[in-house]
Design a protein around this motif. Structure first.
Motif, PDB file in Angstrom:
ATOM      1  N   ALA A  87       0.830  -1.207   0.000  1.00 53.17           N
ATOM      2  CA  ALA A  87       0.000   0.000   0.000  1.00 53.17           C
ATOM      3  C   ALA A  87       0.865   1.258   0.000  1.00 53.17           C
ATOM      4  O   ALA A  87       0.540   2.254  -0.665  1.00 53.17           O
ATOM      5  CB  ALA A  87      -0.926  -0.007   1.213  1.00 53.17           C
ATOM      6  N   MET A  88       1.975   1.228   0.731  1.00 57.84           N
ATOM      7  CA  MET A  88       2.900   2.364   0.711  1.00 57.84           C
ATOM      8  C   MET A  88       3.467   2.564  -0.692  1.00 57.84           C
ATOM      9  O   MET A  88       3.599   3.695  -1.179  1.00 57.84           O
ATOM     10  CB  MET A  88       4.040   2.134   1.698  1.00 57.84           C
ATOM     11  CG  MET A  88       3.650   2.173   3.159  1.00 57.84           C
ATOM     12  SD  MET A  88       5.111   1.854   4.192  1.00 57.84           S
ATOM     13  CE  MET A  88       4.388   1.853   5.835  1.00 57.84           C
ATOM     14  N   ALA A  89       3.816   1.457  -1.341  1.00 60.84           N
ATOM     15  CA  ALA A  89       4.354   1.552  -2.702  1.00 60.84           C
ATOM     16  C   ALA A  89       3.320   2.131  -3.660  1.00 60.84           C
ATOM     17  O   ALA A  89       3.663   2.873  -4.588  1.00 60.84           O
ATOM     18  CB  ALA A  89       4.818   0.179  -3.175  1.00 60.84           C
ATOM     19  N   ALA A  90       2.053   1.794  -3.443  1.00 62.20           N
ATOM     20  CA  ALA A  90       0.994   2.321  -4.310  1.00 62.20           C
ATOM     21  C   ALA A  90       0.902   3.839  -4.216  1.00 62.20           C
ATOM     22  O   ALA A  90       0.479   4.506  -5.167  1.00 62.20           O
ATOM     23  CB  ALA A  90      -0.343   1.680  -3.944  1.00 62.20           C
ATOM     24  N   ASP A  91       1.298   4.396  -3.079  1.00 56.07           N
ATOM     25  CA  ASP A  91       1.267   5.846  -2.891  1.00 56.07           C
ATOM     26  C   ASP A  91       2.574   6.527  -3.293  1.00 56.07           C
ATOM     27  O   ASP A  91       2.657   7.757  -3.282  1.00 56.07           O
ATOM     28  CB  ASP A  91       0.993   6.174  -1.418  1.00 56.07           C
ATOM     29  CG  ASP A  91      -0.447   5.892  -1.019  1.00 56.07           C
ATOM     30  OD1 ASP A  91      -1.305   5.816  -1.920  1.00 56.07           O
ATOM     31  OD2 ASP A  91      -0.710   5.737   0.187  1.00 56.07           O
ATOM     32  N   ALA A  92       3.596   5.745  -3.603  1.00 59.23           N
ATOM     33  CA  ALA A  92       4.922   6.313  -3.863  1.00 59.23           C
ATOM     34  C   ALA A  92       5.044   6.780  -5.314  1.00 59.23           C
ATOM     35  O   ALA A  92       4.441   6.195  -6.218  1.00 59.23           O
ATOM     36  CB  ALA A  92       5.998   5.280  -3.550  1.00 59.23           C
ATOM     37  N   PRO A  93       5.852   7.806  -5.554  1.00 60.53           N
ATOM     38  CA  PRO A  93       6.017   8.351  -6.918  1.00 60.53           C
ATOM     39  C   PRO A  93       7.083   7.587  -7.711  1.00 60.53           C
ATOM     40  O   PRO A  93       8.273   7.880  -7.626  1.00 60.53           O
ATOM     41  CB  PRO A  93       6.452   9.795  -6.661  1.00 60.53           C
ATOM     42  CG  PRO A  93       7.186   9.734  -5.352  1.00 60.53           C
ATOM     43  CD  PRO A  93       6.522   8.654  -4.537  1.00 60.53           C
ATOM     44  N   PHE A  94       6.680   6.620  -8.495  1.00 58.74           N
ATOM     45  CA  PHE A  94       7.617   5.833  -9.299  1.00 58.74           C
ATOM     46  C   PHE A  94       8.066   6.622 -10.524  1.00 58.74           C
ATOM     47  O   PHE A  94       7.285   7.365 -11.133  1.00 58.74           O
ATOM     48  CB  PHE A  94       6.972   4.521  -9.746  1.00 58.74           C
ATOM     49  CG  PHE A  94       6.987   3.448  -8.699  1.00 58.74           C
ATOM     50  CD1 PHE A  94       8.018   2.525  -8.649  1.00 58.74           C
ATOM     51  CD2 PHE A  94       5.975   3.369  -7.756  1.00 58.74           C
ATOM     52  CE1 PHE A  94       8.040   1.536  -7.679  1.00 58.74           C
ATOM     53  CE2 PHE A  94       5.987   2.386  -6.785  1.00 58.74           C
ATOM     54  CZ  PHE A  94       7.021   1.464  -6.748  1.00 58.74           C
TER      55      PHE A  94
END
Length: 239
Positions: free
Chosen positions: A46-53
């Motif tokens: 879930a944190m990765a889903a919010d992160a700016p890739f």
């Protein structure tokens, strides 16, 4: 919880995590494999889903990277430190610097350059460590470790660098047309010494100068943290 809150949510270590130390190849390089390392690993997804890739700069990583939450390494490093010391001979009083990123492998084979189709090392110093935390359920592949057949090297340090790079470049010039797939058992001039299969919430840790590569055959290379090959990649070095 909002986006900012999730990115700073606490990460909890699983007290029942299973730690195994293996020795890889003729050089006996240490390899730590830790299963079920954190509680509620879905929180990290879930944190990765919010992160700016975004595409990385200055690296060969075949995909997208995003910053790790500050709490991730702050939580893991103190708990894993005793295992580092036992497995890799790091002195108890040696301060370590840690950094890392979320990673999504997205490049197709046709996007890979020649050096991305063979095993690699991350750093030349054996006191630098690399860690991969698999956050991708239902994925194929894993991480493999290799021996370079011509030199016999399973790791590359400063003394080996010139010989290794010169030999490999000559082999790429000669055999480049044979690099028709992702790195794996059929990669010319290399042989696998060991491998670790992907498992959700499994962590692997090894010296940064060992020859290794992700195994992408069968993996879902998608820019989606829920269905793609999501990992947390971290690096540790003495201060």
């Amino acid at each position: 919880m909002g986006r900012g809150g999730r990115l700073n949510a606490p990460v909890q270590i699983n007290p029942q995590a299973q730690v195994k130390l293996r020795r890889v190849g003729r050089e006996g390089q240490p390899l730590l494999v830790i299963d079920d390392v954190v509680l509620e690993p879905e929180t990290l997804v879930a944190m990765a889903a919010d992160a700016p890739f975004a595409p990385p700069t200055g690296t060969y990583y075949p995909g997208l990277n995003a910053p790790l939450p500050r709490t991730y390494l702050e939580t893991l490093l103190p708990v894993l430190r005793p295992s580092f010391e036992r497995a890799f001979g790091i002195a108890h009083d040696t301060p370590l610097v840690a950094n890392g990123f979320f990673a999504l492998a997205t490049h197709r084979l046709e996007d890979f350059g020649p050096w991305q189709k063979i095993p690699h090392y991350d750093q030349l110093r054996p006191d630098h460590l690399a860690m991969v935390h698999y956050l991708c359920p239902g994925q194929a592949g894993g991480t493999a470790f290799f021996r370079h057949r011509t030199t016999g090297f399973e790791s590359v340090d400063l003394d080996r660098r010139e010989v290794y790079l010169g030999t490999v470049q000559a082999e790429l010039d000669r055999d480049g047309d044979l690099l028709t797939g992702y790195t794996g058992p059929q990669t010319p001039n290399f042989e696998i010494t060991d491998s670790v299969e992907i498992r959700f919430n499994r962590l692997v840790l090894y010296r940064s100068n060992v020859l290794h590569c992700a195994l992408f055959d069968g993996a879902k290379l998608e820019a989606d943290v829920h269905t793609g090959r999501l990992t947390a990649n971290s690096f540790f070095r003495p201060r």
